[in-house]
Scaffold this motif. Structure first.
Motif, PDB file in Angstrom:
ATOM      1  N   ILE A 240      -3.955 -31.562  -2.915  1.00 51.24           N
ATOM      2  CA  ILE A 240      -2.773 -31.074  -3.445  1.00 51.24           C
ATOM      3  C   ILE A 240      -2.491 -30.232  -4.539  1.00 51.24           C
ATOM      4  O   ILE A 240      -3.057 -30.241  -5.412  1.00 51.24           O
TER       5      ILE A 240
ATOM      6  N   CYS B  82       3.324 -35.675   4.026  1.00 51.27           N
ATOM      7  CA  CYS B  82       3.262 -36.797   3.103  1.00 51.27           C
ATOM      8  C   CYS B  82       3.626 -38.428   4.228  1.00 51.27           C
ATOM      9  O   CYS B  82       2.834 -39.514   3.781  1.00 51.27           O
TER      10      CYS B  82
ATOM     11  N   LEU C 108       5.667 -39.993  -8.718  1.00 47.56           N
ATOM     12  CA  LEU C 108       5.456 -39.027  -7.994  1.00 47.56           C
ATOM     13  C   LEU C 108       5.040 -37.460  -8.471  1.00 47.56           C
ATOM     14  O   LEU C 108       4.353 -37.069  -7.675  1.00 47.56           O
TER      15      LEU C 108
ATOM     16  N   VAL D   5      -8.317 -40.338  -3.756  1.00 49.22           N
ATOM     17  CA  VAL D   5      -7.342 -40.756  -2.903  1.00 49.22           C
ATOM     18  C   VAL D   5      -7.260 -39.877  -1.609  1.00 49.22           C
ATOM     19  O   VAL D   5      -7.116 -38.858  -1.943  1.00 49.22           O
TER      20      VAL D   5
ATOM     21  N   PRO E 201       0.215 -46.679   2.732  1.00 52.24           N
ATOM     22  CA  PRO E 201      -0.461 -46.669   1.684  1.00 52.24           C
ATOM     23  C   PRO E 201       0.274 -46.881   0.256  1.00 52.24           C
ATOM     24  O   PRO E 201       1.318 -46.276   0.256  1.00 52.24           O
ATOM     25  N   ALA E 202       0.187 -47.699  -0.557  1.00 48.16           N
ATOM     26  CA  ALA E 202       0.833 -48.002  -1.954  1.00 48.16           C
ATOM     27  C   ALA E 202       2.209 -48.556  -1.441  1.00 48.16           C
ATOM     28  O   ALA E 202       3.283 -48.674  -2.185  1.00 48.16           O
TER      29      ALA E 202
ATOM     30  N   LEU F 239       8.317 -33.475   1.968  1.00 47.60           N
ATOM     31  CA  LEU F 239       7.854 -34.707   2.023  1.00 47.60           C
ATOM     32  C   LEU F 239       7.573 -35.006   3.606  1.00 47.60           C
ATOM     33  O   LEU F 239       6.474 -35.705   4.073  1.00 47.60           O
TER      34      LEU F 239
HETATM   35  C1  HEC Z   1      -3.968 -39.220   3.730  1.00 47.14           C
HETATM   36  C2  HEC Z   1      -2.739 -40.036   3.445  1.00 47.14           C
HETATM   37  C3  HEC Z   1      -1.963 -39.849   2.320  1.00 47.14           C
HETATM   38  C4  HEC Z   1      -1.130 -38.819   2.272  1.00 47.14           C
HETATM   39  C5  HEC Z   1      -0.768 -37.506   3.269  1.00 47.14           C
HETATM   40  C6  HEC Z   1      -0.295 -38.847   1.166  1.00 47.14           C
HETATM   41  N1  HEC Z   1      -0.639 -39.934   0.567  1.00 47.14           N
HETATM   42 FE1  HEC Z   1       0.184 -40.541  -1.189  1.00 47.14          FE
HETATM   43  N2  HEC Z   1      -1.099 -41.810  -1.222  1.00 47.14           N
HETATM   44  C7  HEC Z   1      -2.184 -42.264  -0.320  1.00 47.14           C
HETATM   45  C8  HEC Z   1      -3.066 -43.278  -0.974  1.00 47.14           C
HETATM   46  C9  HEC Z   1      -4.010 -43.994  -0.214  1.00 47.14           C
HETATM   47  C10 HEC Z   1      -2.501 -43.759  -2.364  1.00 47.14           C
HETATM   48  C11 HEC Z   1      -3.072 -44.865  -3.020  1.00 47.14           C
HETATM   49  C12 HEC Z   1      -2.601 -46.069  -2.703  1.00 47.14           C
HETATM   50  C13 HEC Z   1      -3.056 -47.146  -3.583  1.00 47.14           C
HETATM   51  O1  HEC Z   1      -3.683 -46.747  -4.740  1.00 47.14           O
HETATM   52  O2  HEC Z   1      -3.209 -48.117  -3.198  1.00 47.14           O
HETATM   53  C14 HEC Z   1      -1.434 -42.807  -2.425  1.00 47.14           C
HETATM   54  C15 HEC Z   1      -0.474 -43.068  -3.444  1.00 47.14           C
HETATM   55  C16 HEC Z   1       0.618 -42.284  -3.686  1.00 47.14           C
HETATM   56  C17 HEC Z   1       1.695 -42.430  -5.002  1.00 47.14           C
HETATM   57  C18 HEC Z   1       1.579 -43.539  -5.769  1.00 47.14           C
HETATM   58  C19 HEC Z   1       2.267 -44.716  -5.446  1.00 47.14           C
HETATM   59  C20 HEC Z   1       1.788 -45.795  -6.345  1.00 47.14           C
HETATM   60  O3  HEC Z   1       2.740 -46.770  -6.501  1.00 47.14           O
HETATM   61  O4  HEC Z   1       0.606 -46.018  -7.023  1.00 47.14           O
HETATM   62  C21 HEC Z   1       2.660 -41.703  -4.637  1.00 47.14           C
HETATM   63  C22 HEC Z   1       3.845 -41.277  -5.506  1.00 47.14           C
HETATM   64  C23 HEC Z   1       2.270 -40.678  -3.434  1.00 47.14           C
HETATM   65  N3  HEC Z   1       1.146 -41.113  -2.857  1.00 47.14           N
HETATM   66  C24 HEC Z   1       3.103 -39.809  -2.799  1.00 47.14           C
HETATM   67  C25 HEC Z   1       2.552 -38.888  -1.947  1.00 47.14           C
HETATM   68  C26 HEC Z   1       3.293 -37.615  -1.503  1.00 47.14           C
HETATM   69  C27 HEC Z   1       4.458 -36.969  -2.338  1.00 47.14           C
HETATM   70  C28 HEC Z   1       2.550 -37.070  -0.574  1.00 47.14           C
HETATM   71  C29 HEC Z   1       2.770 -35.847   0.163  1.00 47.14           C
HETATM   72  C30 HEC Z   1       2.653 -34.715  -0.650  1.00 47.14           C
HETATM   73  C31 HEC Z   1       1.638 -37.776  -0.331  1.00 47.14           C
HETATM   74  N4  HEC Z   1       1.459 -39.100  -1.215  1.00 47.14           N
HETATM   75  C32 HEC Z   1       0.529 -37.709   0.918  1.00 47.14           C
HETATM   76  C33 HEC Z   1      -2.356 -41.681   0.980  1.00 47.14           C
HETATM   77  C34 HEC Z   1      -1.721 -40.581   1.016  1.00 47.14           C
END
Ligand code: HEC
Length: 230
Positions: A197, A130, A180, A191, A142-143, A117
């Protein structure tokens, strides 16, 4: 008069041609000496002269940071490693066991989950960490999800502020239905950070548990060969 002009012209041409020949000869001898097998003028070989077009027989290396790992590590899909950790109740320090891709029993700790992560280049070549998005400041993350610490992961997503908890992204240990799992196992094209991924990415992680000691199982009782009855 005409002949004189001609003489001058031919004389000049001859002197010119001879001069050119002498000059070229001088350059050649200067560079190569008195030999005709001189190749100093050829373009330099810019590649290795050893043939390199041998058929490649080695398996393609997967291009991840985990490849530097020792060979006696287990090989498991990143998503399964995290899943195993979640299924046993996501311990912060205790070891947890998992079965790797080749069916081997292995054990690992949260540290290895965490490095998936917080480090970049873990999910595909050049992947962002992440935490470069889901960082400690839930106001901008984010989120509203902080994946940088154990406490942050446990506090979940959609948090109002740093003190409160939000949606449990681990779904109370039910991995398959957790957020997750959803966000690392399915590519979400819309997203940012989640489009590429790869859920089936195999990584080296954990240490193999020793195979059960063969001496521990009782060896079958050797029966005496019955005496043949006449
Ligand atoms: C470039 C930025 C970025 C990266 C890097 C990223 N995320 Fe995200 N992630 C986001 C965005 C934007 C959302 C959606 C937010 C929303 O819906 O408001 C999100 C949503 C999520 C959610 C859902 C949360 C929810 O309540 O809806 C999870 C779980 C999550 N990410 C886990 C991860 C993990 C684990 C990694 C690494 C493997 C990761 N993210 C990498 C931007 C990123």
């Amino acid at each position: 008069m005409n002949d004189d002009v001609r003489k001058y012209i031919y004389g000049t041409l001859t002197v010119f041609v001879v001069g050119v020949l002498v000059w070229v000869g001088f350059l050649f001898v200067n560079a190569c000496g008195f030999t005709l097998t001189c190749n100093r003028g050829q373009p330099a070989v810019d590649r290795t002269p050893i043939p390199t077009l041998l058929p490649a027989t080695l398996p393609v290396m997967q291009d991840t940071a985990h490849n530097a790992a020792a060979p006696n590590e287990c090989r498991v899909a990143a998503v399964d490693l995290i899943g195993a950790w979640v299924e046993v109740g996501s311990p912060e320090t205790d070891v947890f066991q998992f079965v790797d891709a080749s069916g081997q029993n292995c054990e690992s700790t949260f540290d290895e989950v965490r490095s998936l992560l917080i480090e970049g280049n873990q999910w595909y070549t050049g992947s962002l960490a992440c935490v470069s998005c889901h960082s400690v400041d839930v106001a901008v993350s984010p989120a509203q999800l902080d994946l940088s610490t154990y406490a942050g992961i446990m506090a979940g997503s959609r948090r109002a502020d740093a003190e409160s908890t939000g949606t449990d992204i681990l779904s109370a240990g039910k991995w398959d239905s957790s957020l997750l799992y959803e966000f690392i196992s399915t590519s979400k094209a819309d997203v940012p950070g989640h489009a590429e991924i790869k859920s089936d990415l195999l990584i080296f992680a954990g240490t193999p548990l020793p195979a059960p000691d063969p001496r521990a199982t009782p060896s079958p009782v050797v029966e005496a060969t019955p005496t043949p009855t006449p």
